[in-house]
Design an enzyme around this catalytic site. Sequence first.
Site, PDB file in Angstrom:
ATOM      1  N   ASP A   1       0.849  -1.196   0.000  1.00 59.32           N
ATOM      2  CA  ASP A   1       0.000   0.000   0.000  1.00 59.32           C
ATOM      3  C   ASP A   1       0.884   1.246   0.000  1.00 59.32           C
ATOM      4  O   ASP A   1       2.110   1.146   0.004  1.00 59.32           O
ATOM      5  CB  ASP A   1      -0.992  -0.015   1.173  1.00 59.32           C
TER       6      ASP A   1
ATOM      7  N   ARG B   1      -5.045  -5.152  -0.257  1.00 54.59           N
ATOM      8  CA  ARG B   1      -3.713  -4.684  -0.657  1.00 54.59           C
ATOM      9  C   ARG B   1      -3.037  -5.708  -1.561  1.00 54.59           C
ATOM     10  O   ARG B   1      -2.377  -5.353  -2.536  1.00 54.59           O
ATOM     11  CB  ARG B   1      -2.845  -4.396   0.568  1.00 54.59           C
TER      12      ARG B   1
END
Length: 244
Positions: A90, A182
């Site tokens: 991320d 993610r």
Amino acid sequence: MRNSPNDYEGPSGVLLIDKAEDMTSHDVVAIARRALNTKKIGHCGTLDPMATGLLMLVIGRATKIQDLLMSEDKQYVGTLTLGFTTSTQDRQGETLETKPVGDYSKEQIHGAFDGFMGDFEQIPPMVSAIKKDGVPLYKLARKGIEIVREPRKVHITGYEITRVELPEVDFIVNCSKGFYVRTYAHDIGEKLGCGAHLSALRRTRSGKFTLDRAVTIADLKTAPREDLYKALISLAEISLMRGA
């Protein structure tokens, strides 16, 4: 003499919270403990500090159904950014690799998303709460330790791409418990060949619970306690919602 769990007389129910950015799920629990004046609180499904949206707090006798509520499907609204991968998958991680972003058509992007439908396997990220010998992986990751993770079966029932402005792609995904958005973003980037990371995330649904009845963090901190009690979803209502 120990009290029976049935002797608990404090507030009970589920409190839906719209979590703000840059705070942990445990931060929210701590605020709720003070606001409701009770220690018997847990949460259903961790949201990372970067993520916002629906965090379900189980309070009092509702803690008994915590696992049941956590097992339900979720919906997320997210943004992935193509062109570079990060250590955490991320935007809060360190950049690992950068690649040029091609002039991908919407069909090519949809094709990458289509590769992750139904049942498939994900390798959990190192920054997850999964434990190795009793230690959460994210604590090992902070020390620079990486271990082999076994793939886990996950499921996507559907997705929608809502915006494509390269290098960004906005999407909605409906997924199973244990799904890592993610990793989803990272894997889509791998499929396209340019890499990607998750740059925004908001949980909008868990089971049949949505943000419609959620309390903001500001209200959780400042609203009268009686108003917060009124916002609780009772065990009886939860049973009706779930068709039990």
